[in-house]
Motif scaffolding. Sequence first.
Motif, mmCIF file in Angstrom:
data_model
loop_
_atom_site.group_PDB
_atom_site.id
_atom_site.type_symbol
_atom_site.label_atom_id
_atom_site.label_comp_id
_atom_site.label_asym_id
_atom_site.label_seq_id
_atom_site.Cartn_x
_atom_site.Cartn_y
_atom_site.Cartn_z
ATOM 1 N N ASP A 81 0.810 -1.226 0.000
ATOM 2 C CA ASP A 81 0.000 0.000 0.000
ATOM 3 C C ASP A 81 0.840 1.271 0.000
ATOM 4 O OD1 ASP A 81 -1.980 -1.870 0.189
ATOM 5 O OD2 ASP A 81 -2.995 -0.973 1.906
ATOM 6 N N VAL A 82 1.897 1.283 0.800
ATOM 7 C CA VAL A 82 2.739 2.489 0.881
ATOM 8 C C VAL A 82 3.453 2.769 -0.439
ATOM 9 C CG1 VAL A 82 4.744 3.522 2.014
ATOM 10 C CG2 VAL A 82 2.968 2.425 3.385
ATOM 11 N N PRO A 83 4.112 1.784 -1.075
ATOM 12 C CA PRO A 83 4.758 2.073 -2.367
ATOM 13 C C PRO A 83 3.788 2.559 -3.441
ATOM 14 C CG PRO A 83 5.529 -0.024 -1.497
ATOM 15 C CD PRO A 83 4.429 0.413 -0.607
ATOM 16 N N VAL A 84 2.583 1.998 -3.471
ATOM 17 C CA VAL A 84 1.596 2.465 -4.445
ATOM 18 C C VAL A 84 1.248 3.922 -4.175
ATOM 19 C CG1 VAL A 84 -0.792 2.206 -5.219
ATOM 20 C CG2 VAL A 84 0.657 0.183 -4.950
ATOM 21 N N ALA A 85 1.019 4.268 -2.919
ATOM 22 C CA ALA A 85 0.688 5.657 -2.576
ATOM 23 C C ALA A 85 1.823 6.610 -2.911
ATOM 24 C CB ALA A 85 0.340 5.752 -1.092
ATOM 25 N N ARG A 86 3.069 6.138 -2.792
ATOM 26 C CA ARG A 86 4.228 7.002 -3.042
ATOM 27 C C ARG A 86 4.336 7.441 -4.496
ATOM 28 N NH1 ARG A 86 8.776 3.723 0.493
ATOM 29 N NH2 ARG A 86 8.472 4.845 2.473
ATOM 30 N N LEU A 87 3.666 6.746 -5.397
ATOM 31 C CA LEU A 87 3.698 7.188 -6.796
ATOM 32 C C LEU A 87 3.176 8.608 -6.943
ATOM 33 C CD1 LEU A 87 2.553 3.963 -8.678
ATOM 34 C CD2 LEU A 87 4.786 5.073 -8.842
ATOM 35 N N ARG A 88 2.271 9.018 -6.075
ATOM 36 C CA ARG A 88 1.767 10.401 -6.128
ATOM 37 C C ARG A 88 2.896 11.383 -5.840
ATOM 38 N NH1 ARG A 88 -2.481 7.947 -3.064
ATOM 39 N NH2 ARG A 88 -1.684 8.927 -1.147
ATOM 40 N N ASP A 89 3.784 11.015 -4.918
ATOM 41 C CA ASP A 89 4.909 11.895 -4.599
ATOM 42 C C ASP A 89 5.869 12.015 -5.776
ATOM 43 O OD1 ASP A 89 4.290 12.390 -1.703
ATOM 44 O OD2 ASP A 89 4.530 10.224 -1.616
ATOM 45 N N PHE A 90 6.114 10.887 -6.468
ATOM 46 C CA PHE A 90 6.960 10.952 -7.654
ATOM 47 C C PHE A 90 6.326 11.843 -8.724
ATOM 48 C CE2 PHE A 90 8.617 6.730 -6.118
ATOM 49 C CZ PHE A 90 9.902 7.166 -5.900
ATOM 50 N N ALA A 91 5.002 11.745 -8.867
ATOM 51 C CA ALA A 91 4.306 12.600 -9.831
ATOM 52 C C ALA A 91 4.491 14.071 -9.474
ATOM 53 C CB ALA A 91 2.821 12.240 -9.866
ATOM 54 N N ASP A 92 4.387 14.396 -8.200
ATOM 55 C CA ASP A 92 4.581 15.786 -7.766
ATOM 56 C C ASP A 92 6.005 16.256 -8.054
ATOM 57 O OD1 ASP A 92 1.969 15.789 -6.874
ATOM 58 O OD2 ASP A 92 2.495 15.439 -4.765
ATOM 59 N N MET A 93 6.989 15.374 -7.836
ATOM 60 C CA MET A 93 8.383 15.736 -8.116
ATOM 61 C C MET A 93 8.585 16.044 -9.593
ATOM 62 S SD MET A 93 10.846 13.235 -5.910
ATOM 63 C CE MET A 93 10.718 13.097 -4.129
ATOM 64 N N ALA A 94 7.959 15.249 -10.450
ATOM 65 C CA ALA A 94 8.116 15.458 -11.892
ATOM 66 C C ALA A 94 7.749 16.881 -12.281
ATOM 67 C CB ALA A 94 7.258 14.457 -12.665
ATOM 68 N N GLU A 95 6.734 17.449 -11.637
ATOM 69 C CA GLU A 95 6.263 18.796 -11.979
ATOM 70 C C GLU A 95 6.985 19.898 -11.219
ATOM 71 O OE1 GLU A 95 1.742 18.979 -13.400
ATOM 72 O OE2 GLU A 95 1.944 18.279 -11.329
ATOM 73 N N SER A 96 7.313 19.633 -9.965
ATOM 74 C CA SER A 96 7.789 20.719 -9.106
ATOM 75 C C SER A 96 9.299 20.861 -9.049
ATOM 76 C CB SER A 96 7.261 20.513 -7.677
ATOM 77 O OG SER A 96 7.808 19.325 -7.104
ATOM 78 N N TYR A 97 10.042 19.844 -9.483
ATOM 79 C CA TYR A 97 11.491 19.895 -9.350
ATOM 80 C C TYR A 97 12.074 21.028 -10.200
ATOM 81 C CZ TYR A 97 16.381 18.550 -9.268
ATOM 82 O OH TYR A 97 17.731 18.561 -9.104
ATOM 83 N N PRO A 98 13.010 21.819 -9.655
ATOM 84 C CA PRO A 98 13.640 22.906 -10.421
ATOM 85 C C PRO A 98 14.742 22.368 -11.340
ATOM 86 C CG PRO A 98 14.506 22.885 -8.179
ATOM 87 C CD PRO A 98 13.441 21.816 -8.232
ATOM 88 N N TYR A 99 14.374 22.027 -12.557
ATOM 89 C CA TYR A 99 15.327 21.401 -13.477
ATOM 90 C C TYR A 99 16.427 22.369 -13.924
ATOM 91 C CZ TYR A 99 11.913 17.627 -13.772
ATOM 92 O OH TYR A 99 11.049 16.602 -13.466
ATOM 93 N N GLU A 100 16.161 23.671 -13.860
ATOM 94 C CA GLU A 100 17.181 24.655 -14.241
ATOM 95 C C GLU A 100 17.469 25.589 -13.078
ATOM 96 O OE1 GLU A 100 16.413 26.712 -17.855
ATOM 97 O OE2 GLU A 100 16.386 24.890 -19.069
ATOM 98 N N GLN A 101 18.738 25.931 -12.941
ATOM 99 C CA GLN A 101 19.169 26.805 -11.864
ATOM 100 C C GLN A 101 20.182 27.803 -12.404
ATOM 101 O OE1 GLN A 101 21.056 24.745 -8.635
ATOM 102 N NE2 GLN A 101 21.686 26.616 -7.577
ATOM 103 N N GLU A 102 19.919 29.082 -12.201
ATOM 104 C CA GLU A 102 20.842 30.109 -12.669
ATOM 105 C C GLU A 102 22.022 30.216 -11.727
ATOM 106 O OE1 GLU A 102 20.762 34.854 -13.899
ATOM 107 O OE2 GLU A 102 18.919 33.663 -13.903
ATOM 108 N N LEU A 103 23.218 30.328 -12.298
ATOM 109 C CA LEU A 103 24.448 30.479 -11.532
ATOM 110 C C LEU A 103 24.915 31.927 -11.612
ATOM 111 C CD1 LEU A 103 26.254 27.254 -12.818
ATOM 112 C CD2 LEU A 103 24.937 27.522 -10.710
ATOM 113 N N PRO A 104 25.786 32.371 -10.712
ATOM 114 C CA PRO A 104 26.259 33.760 -10.758
ATOM 115 C C PRO A 104 26.959 34.082 -12.081
ATOM 116 C CG PRO A 104 26.831 32.732 -8.663
ATOM 117 C CD PRO A 104 26.327 31.647 -9.544
ATOM 118 N N GLU A 105 26.745 35.292 -12.561
ATOM 119 C CA GLU A 105 27.432 35.747 -13.783
ATOM 120 C C GLU A 105 28.938 35.777 -13.531
ATOM 121 O OE1 GLU A 105 25.878 38.940 -16.739
ATOM 122 O OE2 GLU A 105 27.221 39.958 -15.336
#
Length: 497
Positions: free
Chosen positions: A100-124
Motif C-alpha cells: 500500500d505504501v509504495p503504491v501511494a508514493r507514486l503520487r509523490d513521484f508525480a509531484d516531483m516530476a512537476e515541481s522539481y527545479p530542473y534549471e538553476q541560474e548560476l552567478p554571472e
Amino acid sequence: MLIDGELVPSSSGKTFENINPYTEESIGVTADGTKEDFERAILAARRAFDETDWSTNHAFRAKCLRQLNEGLTRHLDEIRPLLVSEVGTAVWLTRDTLLDVPVARLRDFADMAESYPYEQELPELDFRGVVSKRYQRREPMGVVAAIIPWNGPWGSGLGKIGAALAAGNTCTLKPSPDAPWSATIVGRIIKEETDIPSGVMNVVTSSDNLMGEVLTTHPDVDFIGFTGSAPNGRRVAAAASGTLKRMLLELGGKSPYIVLPSADIQAEAAMAAKLICTNAGQGCVARSRLLLPRERYEEGVEAAAAAMAEITYGDPADPNNYMNPLVSKHHRDNVLSHIEAARKDGNRIVHGGGIPASQPKGYFVEPTLIADVKPDDHIAQNEVFGPVLAVIAYDDIDDAVRIANNSDYGLSASVSAATNEEAIAVAERLRTGTVSINGGVWMHMDVPFGGYKQSGIGRQFGIQGFETYLETKVFGIATGTASESLAWGDPGEKKAS
C-alpha cells in the motif's frame, strides 16, 4: 510481458512456474523471456527516449504517474492475495511498506516530476575578458534498467520506476523469478489504464537471473538501478564497468540493534527478536545483531528467547500469523547453512535453529536466537536474510561502537537508551546510512535511503534519490561586450576579448 507497448509472451513461447512458498505448489506460469526479448525492450526504451517528448514534458509524466497510482489503487484488493501467494508475504505487511505504501508514493513521484527545479541560474562570471551568464540544467539519464529482488518487489520496483519515469527516463524492468507477477501486474496496468507511451516502460521476466547481464552490458542502457545482495551487486558493477554506466546499488546489511545500559534491557531485547521475524527476516535493514551490555547479557538473551517463543507463523494469508515462510527452498537451505556455521563456531542456539515440526509444508525456518557470538564469527559478519538474531556482548560504549562498525556493511542501525541524547551520542559515531533512535522511524518518501561501505552506492527516495536519475549539464553564454582584463599569457599583456 510488456515490450514496446504490447503485452506479449516470450519469443520462445516458454514459461516457468510461479511457486507459492507456503504451499510449495505452482500458482501459475510466467513468460520466460529470452535475450532477444530483453534486447527488444531496450531498443524500444531507447527509441521512446530519443524520439518522443517524454524526457521534457514534465506535466505529462506527472499525469501518467498519477494514472498508474490510481490504476494500482483500484486493483489493490486483487493484487494483495497474489503478492501473498507468490512471495509468501504476511498479509498484514501488504497493508504497510510491502504494497500500500509504495503504491501511494507514486503520487509523490508525480509531484516531483512537476515541481522539481530542473534549471538553476548560476552567478554571472567575468573570466579572462569574457562575461558569461551561466546556468545548470538537470536532464534525465536516458534508458534505465531496473533489476529488483523478491523480498519487497513493490517497494523496490515502484521506487525505482517511479523515480526513473518521473525524472524523464525510459525504463526496462526485470523482476526476480521468485516474484515475477508483481512486475507483470504493473506492466498490464500501464498498458490498459495509463497514457504512458509505447516503449517508455517495459517489463521482461525470466527464470534465469543471469539474463540481467543483457541489461548491465548493453550499450543502449545508460543507468542501472539494482537492489539485491552485495555479491550480486559486485557482479552488476563489474558487468556495467565496460560501458561506465551510472548506477544505483542498494545492497545488503548486517545492521546492529544497540541496547545501552540505561535502556529497558528486557523490552528492547524482546523488540529486537520481534523485528528480526518481520517478513521472516528477509529485509536489507533487518537488525540482525543484538548488542547487549555484558553485565546484563543473560537477562537480555532470556527476554529475546521468550519473545521469539510467542511469534506466530503459518499461513501468510491468516492475519493472526506474524511471520511468513521464506521465499524458496533454495533460500531456506541457505539460511539453514548459516545457522550450521554458527554451530561450528561454537555459538549457542538458544531458540529455534531448524525447520519447524508444526509446518509440514512451506519454506519455514524457526525464529532463531543465537547467543555467545563473537564480533568476528560467521553469523556476526554475514547477511543471513532470515529470522536469525545474533546476540553479542559488549564491555562499554566504545566497545559497542567498535562492534557495531565492525562490518563490511553500513545500511542501518537502532540505538536505545534512557534518553534520546544518550542514544544520539552513540548514533553519531556509527557508519550507517540510517539510524533509529529509541524506536524512531526514519523511513518515508522524503528520506534518501542507502548505506555506507558495501551496503551500496547512491540513494533511493527523497530529492537526492530523484536526482540519482538525472544528469547535470552546465551552460556558459557570452552576454555581449566583455570587460577588459588580464588574460593568459605574459604578465601585463592585454588581449582583446
